[in-house]
Motif scaffolding. Structure first.
Motif, PDB file in Angstrom:
ATOM      1  N   UNK A  13     -16.221 103.582 100.207  1.00 18.79           N
ATOM      2  CA  UNK A  13     -16.521 102.251  99.680  1.00 18.79           C
ATOM      3  C   UNK A  13     -16.726 102.318  98.177  1.00 18.79           C
ATOM      4  N   UNK A  14     -17.415 103.383  97.712  1.00 17.63           N
ATOM      5  CA  UNK A  14     -17.640 103.551  96.293  1.00 17.63           C
ATOM      6  C   UNK A  14     -16.325 103.675  95.548  1.00 17.63           C
ATOM      7  N   UNK A  15     -15.369 104.379  96.151  1.00 17.32           N
ATOM      8  CA  UNK A  15     -14.072 104.582  95.513  1.00 17.32           C
ATOM      9  C   UNK A  15     -13.084 103.458  95.803  1.00 17.32           C
ATOM     10  N   UNK A  16     -13.549 102.424  96.530  1.00 15.99           N
ATOM     11  CA  UNK A  16     -12.689 101.310  96.913  1.00 15.99           C
ATOM     12  C   UNK A  16     -11.437 101.822  97.619  1.00 15.99           C
ATOM     13  N   UNK A  17     -11.659 102.717  98.571  1.00 12.30           N
ATOM     14  CA  UNK A  17     -10.554 103.300  99.315  1.00 12.30           C
ATOM     15  C   UNK A  17     -10.877 103.264 100.799  1.00 12.30           C
ATOM     16  N   UNK A  18      -9.878 103.540 101.612  1.00 15.55           N
ATOM     17  CA  UNK A  18     -10.059 103.553 103.058  1.00 15.55           C
ATOM     18  C   UNK A  18      -8.966 104.382 103.699  1.00 15.55           C
ATOM     19  N   UNK A  19      -9.217 104.821 104.931  1.00 16.78           N
ATOM     20  CA  UNK A  19      -8.231 105.636 105.641  1.00 16.78           C
ATOM     21  C   UNK A  19      -8.005 105.064 107.035  1.00 16.78           C
ATOM     22  N   UNK A  20      -6.860 105.395 107.618  1.00 21.58           N
ATOM     23  CA  UNK A  20      -6.531 104.949 108.968  1.00 21.58           C
ATOM     24  C   UNK A  20      -5.739 106.045 109.677  1.00 21.58           C
ATOM     25  N   UNK A  21      -5.729 105.975 110.996  1.00 18.28           N
ATOM     26  CA  UNK A  21      -5.032 106.977 111.796  1.00 18.28           C
ATOM     27  C   UNK A  21      -4.379 106.281 112.986  1.00 18.28           C
ATOM     28  N   UNK A  22      -3.145 106.677 113.285  1.00 18.22           N
ATOM     29  CA  UNK A  22      -2.388 106.101 114.394  1.00 18.22           C
ATOM     30  C   UNK A  22      -2.604 106.917 115.657  1.00 18.22           C
ATOM     31  N   UNK A  77      -1.511 105.121 122.519  1.00 16.63           N
ATOM     32  CA  UNK A  77      -2.002 103.767 122.785  1.00 16.63           C
ATOM     33  C   UNK A  77      -1.502 102.736 121.799  1.00 16.63           C
ATOM     34  N   UNK A  78      -0.697 103.207 120.809  1.00 16.40           N
ATOM     35  CA  UNK A  78      -0.179 102.293 119.778  1.00 16.40           C
ATOM     36  C   UNK A  78      -1.311 101.522 119.110  1.00 16.40           C
ATOM     37  N   UNK A  79      -2.390 102.261 118.802  1.00 10.31           N
ATOM     38  CA  UNK A  79      -3.551 101.663 118.146  1.00 10.31           C
ATOM     39  C   UNK A  79      -3.722 102.290 116.768  1.00 10.31           C
ATOM     40  N   UNK A  80      -4.382 101.531 115.895  1.00  6.53           N
ATOM     41  CA  UNK A  80      -4.716 102.025 114.571  1.00  6.53           C
ATOM     42  C   UNK A  80      -6.233 102.112 114.476  1.00  6.53           C
ATOM     43  N   UNK A  81      -6.750 103.310 114.176  1.00  6.82           N
ATOM     44  CA  UNK A  81      -8.180 103.496 113.989  1.00  6.82           C
ATOM     45  C   UNK A  81      -8.493 103.385 112.497  1.00  6.82           C
ATOM     46  N   UNK A  82      -9.494 102.575 112.166  1.00  8.67           N
ATOM     47  CA  UNK A  82      -9.806 102.256 110.775  1.00  8.67           C
ATOM     48  C   UNK A  82     -11.133 102.885 110.358  1.00  8.67           C
ATOM     49  N   UNK A  83     -11.214 103.287 109.086  1.00  9.45           N
ATOM     50  CA  UNK A  83     -12.487 103.721 108.514  1.00  9.45           C
ATOM     51  C   UNK A  83     -13.235 102.494 108.002  1.00  9.45           C
ATOM     52  N   UNK A  84     -14.509 102.707 107.650  1.00 14.27           N
ATOM     53  CA  UNK A  84     -15.312 101.608 107.117  1.00 14.27           C
ATOM     54  C   UNK A  84     -14.747 101.117 105.792  1.00 14.27           C
ATOM     55  N   UNK A  85     -14.149 102.046 105.038  1.00 18.77           N
ATOM     56  CA  UNK A  85     -13.544 101.639 103.764  1.00 18.77           C
ATOM     57  C   UNK A  85     -12.396 100.666 103.957  1.00 18.77           C
ATOM     58  N   UNK A  86     -11.605 100.855 105.026  1.00 22.00           N
ATOM     59  CA  UNK A  86     -10.503  99.935 105.316  1.00 22.00           C
ATOM     60  C   UNK A  86     -11.038  98.549 105.640  1.00 22.00           C
ATOM     61  N   UNK A  87     -12.110  98.496 106.441  1.00 20.80           N
ATOM     62  CA  UNK A  87     -12.724  97.198 106.757  1.00 20.80           C
ATOM     63  C   UNK A  87     -13.168  96.484 105.490  1.00 20.80           C
ATOM     64  N   UNK A  88     -13.709  97.261 104.553  1.00 21.26           N
ATOM     65  CA  UNK A  88     -14.187  96.675 103.299  1.00 21.26           C
ATOM     66  C   UNK A  88     -13.037  96.132 102.466  1.00 21.26           C
ATOM     67  N   UNK A  89     -11.945  96.890 102.388  1.00 15.74           N
ATOM     68  CA  UNK A  89     -10.809  96.468 101.556  1.00 15.74           C
ATOM     69  C   UNK A  89     -10.183  95.176 102.089  1.00 15.74           C
ATOM     70  N   UNK A  90      -9.994  95.111 103.413  1.00 24.36           N
ATOM     71  CA  UNK A  90      -9.283  93.977 104.006  1.00 24.36           C
ATOM     72  C   UNK A  90     -10.227  92.922 104.589  1.00 24.36           C
ATOM     73  N   UNK A  91     -11.525  92.996 104.236  1.00 25.67           N
ATOM     74  CA  UNK A  91     -12.517  91.994 104.656  1.00 25.67           C
ATOM     75  C   UNK A  91     -12.557  91.824 106.174  1.00 25.67           C
TER      76      UNK A  91
END
Length: 782
Positions: free
Chosen positions: A326-335, A339-353
């Motif tokens: 969050x401090x770096x305004x960054x986020x990560x995700x993993x496929x 299950x054809x799902x995308x797992x999101x980090x908290x930083x991703x939630x912050x970036x995309x509201x």
């Protein structure tokens, strides 16, 4: 020789029935208690081997023969055929030659059934029926230990305390104890901290104790724990040494019988498991029939504590990484491919509201976050990454529900895990809105200033010149320092009443800009009227970093050069390159600024030889450069591609290019701004380095504080276990600079960090603070 050598090297159990002996040429190192005639380590080793014909001579020959490094012998006692031993000789590094003797008596059937439970005297007095009963009780206890181990393995974190108390109650009841305790050894505070306590006679049967016992200065007690491994006292009143630390504590608490089992992890004392009773317990002695089971249970308790501590550290580490994202305004995700799902980090939630509790999303919903205009390009890049098993990157503009736009850069990484084409797909996103804003402003201001044929100077906050354009050079030569001197070295203001450069910058800081007409004496000896415009310069964090001076001669029109509008960019940290290419001649370079030398080229040579810009662009990126330039429809285009430097390496650049039309509306020229963005491409690797570093530091280095400091030497993160000793909270460091934090230690800390950054390598030094000595390590991150 130290007892630690005995246990670590041979792991012999001095309480076992088997005969065990270790000796070198001069002394007995270790002996078990079961030798005949009560032999002890005070006896010479040949005393132990008396009665075995010729054995002493053969062992002496082994010690005295320098060419013999090994010995293997077996022998039967001359007068007792049931007394058999084997001798193994070996050379041990740092110890020389040693011999290890193993032996055993043959017992009756009833003795064999209970032999591993009792010592020689006990086994000799028990019949087969008593031994079988003891064996059944031991097997029952061992089964309970196994059940406890299984319960710990299957317990959730919320059930952990309950399992611990159940295990304590089980062993307290089975051993006829009144109280069972688990103490954690806090080496830093020098005390035993009671994590759990079970009282058999308590009303609720399970009371968690809240008491500590100091062990400060009790090295003898700790050494005794390490050497013995199991302390059992049946009646304190009959103990010869009632002045031992454990005896004093037991008597103080009202106990006369106790068992103490130390728990070790990585050769460090982790905790103590104790059983206590206010009444004598005849069976509580060094040959306790369940001593091995109790020691096993203690190890299970220790392993459970370590497991829980590890989970806690991982949880804190995840929180730290989330905060860092969050401090770096960054986020990560993993496929998750299955299950054809995308797992999101908290930083991703912050970036995309997104909802902070939402950590998984459908692929279709994930792609819908990308604007329609950019979605097709992103999909094609993803498909290319999957096909070629390589990383791809790019940018797009994201609009939230309020219509506010964010510029997002992304990197997608694809790894092939197995030969069966199992893939690992993950990626990173960064909010680069602020950077884009600064770049647009820089481009806008630079294009304006590039068209001004007037002297321009840029200074730092101390009015030291850090940049001046080509026109400014001809306004006079400085007296001493040359380029980089004070602005007053270039010209002097001779107004009446006098006005100083300091007054000009103060007015500019107050109002945003200052414009004054002044009389200037330049270093050519002429006094002429000038208009001086002063404006503060700010960085991306809106911090004032210097001033720009525009000096306009009011009496003589300055003759500018034809290419003045393509002058160097004036912002200190800008490495942008201005260029012109002619599309109708294969994108031949018709103009390029001299700072193309950062790629190892000379601008004059490129123009003279009519070199095409396409010759330097990576073959895979030709389509990126040429796209939309054949038939341009927009006034300006932004692209990213790779350019070959003179050393043979490719570097990523971003250009901003606009077409120039002739009278018939045909494109005759492209004017562009080129900037090296390789470091931005490395942002993902930098984040991974930070994550790994904190995992290792948080998980594997006890009694250590770890800090993350930005390029301005301001603390971003503070984590560790030594803050209590320092008398500070972790939050004290966050947001403060080295100068603000360190007072008494600044003379050591600041030079070490500055040197590490300058030399780009890890440096260490010792530092003393509050009578404690610490090792300070500075590791720069580039």
């Amino acid at each position: 020789m130290e007892k630690e050598f005995d246990k670590d090297l041979f792991q012999g159990d001095e309480k076992s029935l088997d005969l065990f002996l270790v000796f070198d040429y001069s002394q007995v190192i270790f002996s078990s208690d079961n030798w005949q005639h009560q032999l002890s380590e005070k006896n010479s080793w040949d005393t132990f081997l008396s009665g075995f014909s010729g054995l002493v001579n053969e062992v002496n020959s082994f010690f005295n023969n320098p060419n013999q490094s090994q010995l293997q012998l077996s022998s039967t006692h001359d007068q007792n055929s049931e007394f058999q031993i084997s001798v193994e000789g070996k050379s041990v590094e740092g110890k020389g030659k040693i011999c290890i003797v193993n032996g055993k008596y043959h017992y009756s059937e009833s003795q064999k059934a209970a032999g591993f439970l009792l010592d020689n005297e006990q086994s000799a007095t028990l019949g087969q029926e008593d031994a079988a009963a003891i064996l059944r009780r031991k097997m029952k206890f061992d089964q309970q230990i196994n059940d406890v181990s299984t319960a710990f393995l299957n317990a959730s974190e919320a059930e952990w305390d309950k399992v611990f108390m159940t295990a304590l109650s089980m062993v307290v009841k089975s051993q006829n104890a009144e109280v069972g305790n688990f103490f954690y050894v806090n080496h830093e505070l020098q005390q035993l901290e009671c994590f759990f306590e079970y009282k058999e006679k308590a009303d609720n049967g399970a009371i968690k104790a809240n008491k500590n016992i100091s062990i400060e200065g009790q090295s003898d007690f700790l050494n005794n724990l390490r050497a013995s491994g199991f302390i059992a006292v049946d009646d304190l009143r009959n103990l010869k040494n009632r002045n031992s630390y454990e005896a004093i504590i037991a008597e103080k608490l009202g106990f006369v019988a106790y068992i103490i089992v130390p728990i070790f992890a990585e050769n460090n004392l982790l905790g103590l498991f104790t059983l206590s009773n206010s009444e004598p317990q005849p069976n509580w002695n060094s040959n306790h029939i369940n001593r091995f089971g109790i020691k096993q249970l203690a190890d299970v308790f220790g392993a459970a504590l370590i497991n829980r501590s590890t989970k806690s550290k991982l949880f804190r580490n995840e929180k730290l990484l989330s905060s860092t994202e969050i401090l770096a305004k960054s986020g990560s995700w993993r496929l998750q491919n299955s299950g054809r799902k995308i797992f999101l980090s908290k930083g991703m939630n912050k970036i995309f509201n997104l909802d902070s509790s939402n950590d998984v999303i459908e692929i279709s919903d994930f792609l819908n976050l990308i604007p329609v205009n950019d979605r097709k390009l992103v999909k094609s890049k993803v498909q290319g990454a999957l096909k070629n098993r390589k990383s791809v990157s790019g940018e797009f503009v994201f609009s939230n529900t309020n219509g506010k736009e964010k510029h997002i850069s992304y990197v997608i990484q694809v790894n092939q895990l197995t030969s069966q084409s199992n893939l690992e797909v993950f990626g990173y996103c960064n909010d680069i809105t602020e950077k884009k804003t600064v770049e647009r402003r820089l481009l806008f201001e630079s294009q304006i200033l590039a068209q001004v044929n007037e002297p321009i100077y840029v200074t730092d906050l101390n009015l030291k010149v850090v940049y001046m354009n080509e026109v400014a050079i001809f306004e006079g030569e400085p007296n001493q320092n040359g380029h980089g001197g004070k602005i007053s070295d270039f010209f002097k203001i001779t107004n009446e009443p006098p006005i100083s450069f300091k007054e000009l910058v103060n007015k500019a800081s107050a109002s945003g800009i200052c414009v004054e007409e002044v009389q200037i004496l330049d270093n050519s000896g002429h006094i002429q009227p000038y208009e001086v415009s002063v404006k503060p310069i700010q960085n991306a964090e809106v911090e004032k970093i210097g001033y720009s001076f525009l000096v306009r001669n009011l009496t003589t029109k300055i003759q500018g050069e034809k290419m003045a509008k393509k002058a160097k960019l004036i912002i200190e940290n800008s490495a942008a390159i201005l260029f012109e290419v002619e599309p109708n001649e294969g994108f031949k370079i018709s103009y390029i600024t001299e700072n193309i030398n950062q790629f190892g080229y000379v601008s004059e040579d490129l123009v003279r030889d009519s070199v095409s810009l396409m010759d330097f662009i990576h073959p895979d990126d030709h389509c990126v450069f040429e796209k939309e330039l054949i038939c341009p429809e927009k006034a300006q285009y932004n692209r990213e591609y790779r350019i070959l430097s003179s050393d043979g390496n490719y570097r990523w650049v971003e250009d901003k290019i606009r077409p120039v039309f002739d009278a018939e509306g045909k494109v005759v020229l492209y004017e562009g701004l080129l900037q090296d963005v390789t470091e931005r491409k490395k942002d993902r690797l930098e984040i991974e380095k930070i994550q790994d570093r904190y995992r290792v530091l948080a998980s594997n280095i006890p009694f250590t504080n770890v800090f993350l400091i930005d390029k301005n030497y301001r603390y971003l993160v503070a984590e560790g276990s030594n803050f209590t000793n320092w008398g500070f909270e972790k939050s004290y460091f966050i947001g403060r600079t080295l100068k603000e934090v360190h007072t008494v230690t600044r003379k050591v800390v600041e030079p070490l960090i500055l040197e590490a950054v300058e030399k780009k390598k890890t440096l260490s030094d010792l530092i003393t603070y509050l009578e404690r000595v610490y090792e300070l390590t500075a590791k720069p991150i580039f």
